[in-house]
Design a protein around this motif. Sequence first.
Motif, PDB file in Angstrom:
ATOM      1  N   ALA A 246       0.833  -1.209   0.000  1.00  0.00           N
ATOM      2  CA  ALA A 246       0.000   0.000   0.000  1.00  0.00           C
ATOM      3  C   ALA A 246       0.867   1.259   0.000  1.00  0.00           C
ATOM      4  CB  ALA A 246      -0.920  -0.007   1.225  1.00  0.00           C
ATOM      5  N   VAL A 247       1.938   1.253   0.783  1.00  0.00           N
ATOM      6  CA  VAL A 247       2.827   2.424   0.829  1.00  0.00           C
ATOM      7  C   VAL A 247       3.467   2.647  -0.540  1.00  0.00           C
ATOM      8  CG1 VAL A 247       4.985   3.305   1.794  1.00  0.00           C
ATOM      9  CG2 VAL A 247       3.256   2.289   3.308  1.00  0.00           C
ATOM     10  N   ARG A 248       3.930   1.546  -1.192  1.00  0.00           N
ATOM     11  CA  ARG A 248       4.525   1.694  -2.533  1.00  0.00           C
ATOM     12  C   ARG A 248       3.509   2.240  -3.526  1.00  0.00           C
ATOM     13  NH1 ARG A 248       6.605  -3.394  -1.499  1.00  0.00           N
ATOM     14  NH2 ARG A 248       5.066  -4.363  -2.883  1.00  0.00           N
ATOM     15  N   ALA A 249       2.287   1.725  -3.452  1.00  0.00           N
ATOM     16  CA  ALA A 249       1.244   2.186  -4.383  1.00  0.00           C
ATOM     17  C   ALA A 249       0.920   3.659  -4.158  1.00  0.00           C
ATOM     18  CB  ALA A 249      -0.011   1.324  -4.222  1.00  0.00           C
ATOM     19  N   ALA A 250       0.854   4.054  -2.873  1.00  0.00           N
ATOM     20  CA  ALA A 250       0.536   5.452  -2.550  1.00  0.00           C
ATOM     21  C   ALA A 250       1.645   6.385  -3.028  1.00  0.00           C
ATOM     22  CB  ALA A 250       0.322   5.593  -1.045  1.00  0.00           C
ATOM     23  N   ARG A 251       2.895   5.983  -2.812  1.00  0.00           N
ATOM     24  CA  ARG A 251       4.020   6.846  -3.216  1.00  0.00           C
ATOM     25  C   ARG A 251       4.105   7.000  -4.727  1.00  0.00           C
ATOM     26  NH1 ARG A 251       8.596   4.571   1.040  1.00  0.00           N
ATOM     27  NH2 ARG A 251       7.887   5.805   2.841  1.00  0.00           N
ATOM     28  N   GLY A 252       3.680   5.988  -5.442  1.00  0.00           N
ATOM     29  CA  GLY A 252       3.757   6.065  -6.906  1.00  0.00           C
ATOM     30  C   GLY A 252       2.455   6.496  -7.555  1.00  0.00           C
ATOM     31  N   ASN A 253       1.516   6.970  -6.755  1.00  0.00           N
ATOM     32  CA  ASN A 253       0.182   7.300  -7.271  1.00  0.00           C
ATOM     33  C   ASN A 253       0.171   8.678  -7.927  1.00  0.00           C
ATOM     34  OD1 ASN A 253      -2.499   7.713  -7.790  1.00  0.00           O
ATOM     35  ND2 ASN A 253      -3.212   7.073  -5.761  1.00  0.00           N
ATOM     36  N   GLU A 254       0.319   8.716  -9.239  1.00  0.00           N
ATOM     37  CA  GLU A 254       0.386   9.997  -9.948  1.00  0.00           C
ATOM     38  C   GLU A 254      -0.945  10.748  -9.881  1.00  0.00           C
ATOM     39  OE1 GLU A 254       1.604  13.279 -11.589  1.00  0.00           O
ATOM     40  OE2 GLU A 254       2.921  11.644 -10.911  1.00  0.00           O
ATOM     41  N   HIS A 255      -2.060  10.013  -9.804  1.00  0.00           N
ATOM     42  CA  HIS A 255      -3.361  10.685  -9.672  1.00  0.00           C
ATOM     43  C   HIS A 255      -3.389  11.528  -8.389  1.00  0.00           C
ATOM     44  CE1 HIS A 255      -7.703  11.277  -9.238  1.00  0.00           C
ATOM     45  NE2 HIS A 255      -7.552  10.859  -7.997  1.00  0.00           N
ATOM     46  N   HIS A 256      -2.927  10.937  -7.277  1.00  0.00           N
ATOM     47  CA  HIS A 256      -2.957  11.659  -6.003  1.00  0.00           C
ATOM     48  C   HIS A 256      -1.997  12.850  -6.031  1.00  0.00           C
ATOM     49  CE1 HIS A 256      -2.481  12.295  -1.599  1.00  0.00           C
ATOM     50  NE2 HIS A 256      -3.755  11.975  -1.606  1.00  0.00           N
ATOM     51  N   ARG A 257      -0.821  12.661  -6.636  1.00  0.00           N
ATOM     52  CA  ARG A 257       0.139  13.763  -6.725  1.00  0.00           C
ATOM     53  C   ARG A 257      -0.422  14.894  -7.592  1.00  0.00           C
ATOM     54  NH1 ARG A 257       5.388  12.449  -5.108  1.00  0.00           N
ATOM     55  NH2 ARG A 257       6.334  13.929  -6.541  1.00  0.00           N
ATOM     56  N   SER A 258      -1.173  14.528  -8.624  1.00  0.00           N
ATOM     57  CA  SER A 258      -1.764  15.551  -9.483  1.00  0.00           C
ATOM     58  C   SER A 258      -2.803  16.376  -8.720  1.00  0.00           C
ATOM     59  CB  SER A 258      -2.413  14.875 -10.698  1.00  0.00           C
ATOM     60  OG  SER A 258      -3.084  15.830 -11.486  1.00  0.00           O
ATOM     61  N   LEU A 259      -3.635  15.680  -7.911  1.00  0.00           N
ATOM     62  CA  LEU A 259      -4.608  16.397  -7.093  1.00  0.00           C
ATOM     63  C   LEU A 259      -3.912  17.341  -6.111  1.00  0.00           C
ATOM     64  CD1 LEU A 259      -7.454  13.959  -5.904  1.00  0.00           C
ATOM     65  CD2 LEU A 259      -7.660  15.991  -7.331  1.00  0.00           C
ATOM     66  N   ARG A 261      -0.917  18.666  -6.394  1.00  0.00           N
ATOM     67  CA  ARG A 261      -0.317  19.800  -7.116  1.00  0.00           C
ATOM     68  C   ARG A 261      -1.356  20.860  -7.437  1.00  0.00           C
ATOM     69  NH1 ARG A 261       2.650  15.938  -9.909  1.00  0.00           N
ATOM     70  NH2 ARG A 261       1.178  15.904 -11.631  1.00  0.00           N
ATOM     71  N   SER A 262      -2.517  20.405  -7.915  1.00  0.00           N
ATOM     72  CA  SER A 262      -3.547  21.388  -8.282  1.00  0.00           C
ATOM     73  C   SER A 262      -4.061  22.124  -7.052  1.00  0.00           C
ATOM     74  CB  SER A 262      -4.693  20.706  -9.032  1.00  0.00           C
ATOM     75  OG  SER A 262      -5.339  19.760  -8.206  1.00  0.00           O
ATOM     76  N   SER A 263      -4.134  21.428  -5.905  1.00  0.00           N
ATOM     77  CA  SER A 263      -4.632  22.083  -4.691  1.00  0.00           C
ATOM     78  C   SER A 263      -3.622  23.086  -4.150  1.00  0.00           C
ATOM     79  CB  SER A 263      -4.953  21.040  -3.615  1.00  0.00           C
ATOM     80  OG  SER A 263      -3.770  20.478  -3.083  1.00  0.00           O
ATOM     81  N   CYS A 264      -2.353  22.938  -4.534  1.00  0.00           N
ATOM     82  CA  CYS A 264      -1.304  23.832  -4.029  1.00  0.00           C
ATOM     83  C   CYS A 264      -0.967  24.954  -5.012  1.00  0.00           C
ATOM     84  CB  CYS A 264      -0.036  23.034  -3.724  1.00  0.00           C
ATOM     85  SG  CYS A 264      -0.213  21.876  -2.347  1.00  0.00           S
ATOM     86  N   ALA A 265      -1.683  25.040  -6.125  1.00  0.00           N
ATOM     87  CA  ALA A 265      -1.320  26.004  -7.169  1.00  0.00           C
ATOM     88  C   ALA A 265      -1.344  27.443  -6.636  1.00  0.00           C
ATOM     89  CB  ALA A 265      -2.256  25.860  -8.366  1.00  0.00           C
ATOM     90  N   ASN A 266      -2.421  27.822  -5.955  1.00  0.00           N
ATOM     91  CA  ASN A 266      -2.490  29.194  -5.430  1.00  0.00           C
ATOM     92  C   ASN A 266      -1.413  29.448  -4.386  1.00  0.00           C
ATOM     93  OD1 ASN A 266      -4.669  29.899  -7.024  1.00  0.00           O
ATOM     94  ND2 ASN A 266      -6.189  29.291  -5.489  1.00  0.00           N
ATOM     95  N   LEU A 267      -1.156  28.439  -3.569  1.00  0.00           N
ATOM     96  CA  LEU A 267      -0.122  28.571  -2.541  1.00  0.00           C
ATOM     97  C   LEU A 267       1.238  28.809  -3.185  1.00  0.00           C
ATOM     98  CD1 LEU A 267       0.948  28.295   0.378  1.00  0.00           C
ATOM     99  CD2 LEU A 267       1.078  25.821  -0.037  1.00  0.00           C
ATOM    100  N   MET A 268       1.562  28.030  -4.228  1.00  0.00           N
ATOM    101  CA  MET A 268       2.851  28.192  -4.892  1.00  0.00           C
ATOM    102  C   MET A 268       2.958  29.565  -5.565  1.00  0.00           C
ATOM    103  SD  MET A 268       4.643  25.620  -4.208  1.00  0.00           S
ATOM    104  CE  MET A 268       4.003  24.600  -2.891  1.00  0.00           C
ATOM    105  N   ASP A 269       1.837  30.040  -6.132  1.00  0.00           N
ATOM    106  CA  ASP A 269       1.835  31.387  -6.724  1.00  0.00           C
ATOM    107  C   ASP A 269       2.178  32.423  -5.653  1.00  0.00           C
ATOM    108  OD1 ASP A 269       1.170  30.386  -9.172  1.00  0.00           O
ATOM    109  OD2 ASP A 269      -0.957  30.895  -9.041  1.00  0.00           O
TER     110      ASP A 269
END
Length: 291
Positions: A246-259, A261-269
């Motif tokens: 489960a940990v390996r799957a979570a770490r490699g989960n590009e869908h979750h990383r994409s979510l 990233r999008s949630s942090c867009a304003n913060l990064m700006d």
Amino acid sequence: MQDTDVTAQRLLTSAARLSRDPETEIDWDAPVGDGYGLSPEWSTLYATEYWDELTEAEQRELTRHESASIAATGIWFELILQQLILRDVYAVSPASPEFQWALTEIADECRHSIMFARASGRLVDAEYRPRLPARELGRMFKAVATGESAYAAILVAEEVLDVMQRDWMRDRRVEPLVRTVNHIHVVEESRHMVFARDETRQRLAGAGRVRRWTSALVIALAADMIVSSMVSREVYANVGLDVERAVRAARGNEHHRSLLRSSCANLMDFLGEVGLLTAPAARIYRRTGML
């Protein structure tokens, strides 16, 4: 009146109109159903082969434990936040709006922590806490962080949670108790984020290159610590999953990383706008999945 006091006075007025009381607004004796603990798309395993192998009941149970683990991380950081703010206003005049808003924010965070703890106890029969190294790093951070390092780190923690919770509070698949808790938190934290952004800008006024570089690195490391602590490995064990898989799957989960990233867009700006998105900090945010 200084800029800080103008903002603080405005937020005090908003708090007087819009503050919520989870003790009376939530029916703590109401039965809890079997809904999701968070929007399934926000599960660390969603869109992986492992997720597809789970029954719907197992998927719901996983999200309930993930929700409780994230709430525990929220409580942990709110305790840090309260100490940072209390230390910051130790010598500020009690008559000032800045002082009074600071204590109002601390009171909000106290209520939120109790609310998260009670809701998690109703949702799952398990207790979660960040791992010991994270707790000890947090202990050091709350003792030494000041100025923009403290307030931008507060902002990072609140903004990451805010986007997730806005999705969960609208999602009718999510257990009603969780939706209500998230709605209360989102409404009140919007004031705190305004204050944290304002304080970060003001503390950076006149800051030199070395100070910005150092603060950016400290904030990025704090962000990495917070995000990596959100879902405990114990979640997978308590749901009966193969923890290592489960940990390996979570770490490699590009869908979750994409979510994320999008949630942090304003913060990064915002961090880029105030000069806190340096190259070393950006590398840490990319590793964490926030950029």
